[in-house]
Design an enzyme around this catalytic site. Sequence first.
Site, PDB file in Angstrom:
ATOM      1  N   CYS A  79      13.719  16.278  21.724  1.00  0.00           N
ATOM      2  CA  CYS A  79      14.934  17.402  21.585  1.00  0.00           C
ATOM      3  C   CYS A  79      14.213  18.191  20.817  1.00  0.00           C
ATOM      4  O   CYS A  79      14.124  19.277  21.857  1.00  0.00           O
ATOM      5  CB  CYS A  79      16.150  16.876  21.201  1.00  0.00           C
ATOM      6  SG  CYS A  79      17.410  17.187  22.454  1.00  0.00           S
ATOM      7  N   HIS A 186      15.096  10.997  23.356  1.00  0.00           N
ATOM      8  CA  HIS A 186      15.529  10.316  22.229  1.00  0.00           C
ATOM      9  C   HIS A 186      14.134   9.257  22.689  1.00  0.00           C
ATOM     10  O   HIS A 186      15.233   7.824  22.313  1.00  0.00           O
ATOM     11  CB  HIS A 186      16.543   9.831  21.414  1.00  0.00           C
ATOM     12  CG  HIS A 186      17.005  11.471  21.109  1.00  0.00           C
ATOM     13  ND1 HIS A 186      17.174  12.274  20.241  1.00  0.00           N
ATOM     14  CD2 HIS A 186      17.493  12.438  22.391  1.00  0.00           C
ATOM     15  CE1 HIS A 186      17.290  13.525  19.761  1.00  0.00           C
ATOM     16  NE2 HIS A 186      18.155  13.863  21.392  1.00  0.00           N
ATOM     17  N   GLU A 188      13.848   7.043  19.823  1.00  0.00           N
ATOM     18  CA  GLU A 188      14.814   6.865  19.317  1.00  0.00           C
ATOM     19  C   GLU A 188      15.267   5.857  19.323  1.00  0.00           C
ATOM     20  O   GLU A 188      16.769   4.686  18.770  1.00  0.00           O
ATOM     21  CB  GLU A 188      14.288   7.405  17.079  1.00  0.00           C
ATOM     22  CG  GLU A 188      16.010   8.055  17.749  1.00  0.00           C
ATOM     23  CD  GLU A 188      15.530   9.684  18.090  1.00  0.00           C
ATOM     24  OE1 GLU A 188      16.095  10.311  18.311  1.00  0.00           O
ATOM     25  OE2 GLU A 188      14.791   9.632  18.631  1.00  0.00           O
TER      26      GLU A 188
END
Length: 206
Positions: A79, A186, A188
């Site tokens: 990001c 993202h 994660e």
Amino acid sequence: MIAIVDYGMGNLRSVLKAFEKIGAPAFVSSDKFAIKSSDAIVLPGVGAFRDCMENLKAMGLIDILRDEIRAGKPYLGICLGLQILFTESEEFGKTPGLNILRGSVKRFSFKDSCSPFKIPHMGWNKVRMKKSHPVFDGLEDGEYFYFVHSYYVEPDDSSVVLMTSDYGIEFVSAIAVDNIVAVQFHPEKSQKKGLRFLSNFMKWIS
């Protein structure tokens, strides 16, 4: 060891947990010597480009990041970690970035008030591969990843583009060049596909 850069912003804990889940040794730190001694650098983040650069400057991390990346240390940007690689952002006026890659960071702009595309771009979206790379092994063109952002990068050199996505316009969702991989989404927060991506990153740098 993977150094996850702590510059006072971003979801550092969830990124650390994701690396721990795939069995990768990682730590969170703002210590320049720890970052310098690491095997790879990860810089995640959600928030304003200007705040990110100001925090990095205040912590004395800008030069160490530039030096380590330019020296060839593997780098994963997530990001904001993608966006700050570029020359500048138009957020809050023009704010200089690390200028490791030439290009700018632009804001999504949909002039039609009835547009279905809201800002920020938030949620699952598919990625389209523009070239092959080991970080995408075992993942298919058109996979969905999770995004949260209002800005996107426009590289001067299109050869660095690894993936694009569509959100009213086609935008760059990942770049890869030499020792650098950086993504707008993202991993994660992208469940199994995101963990596979991170596992591939670890294999790539080993």
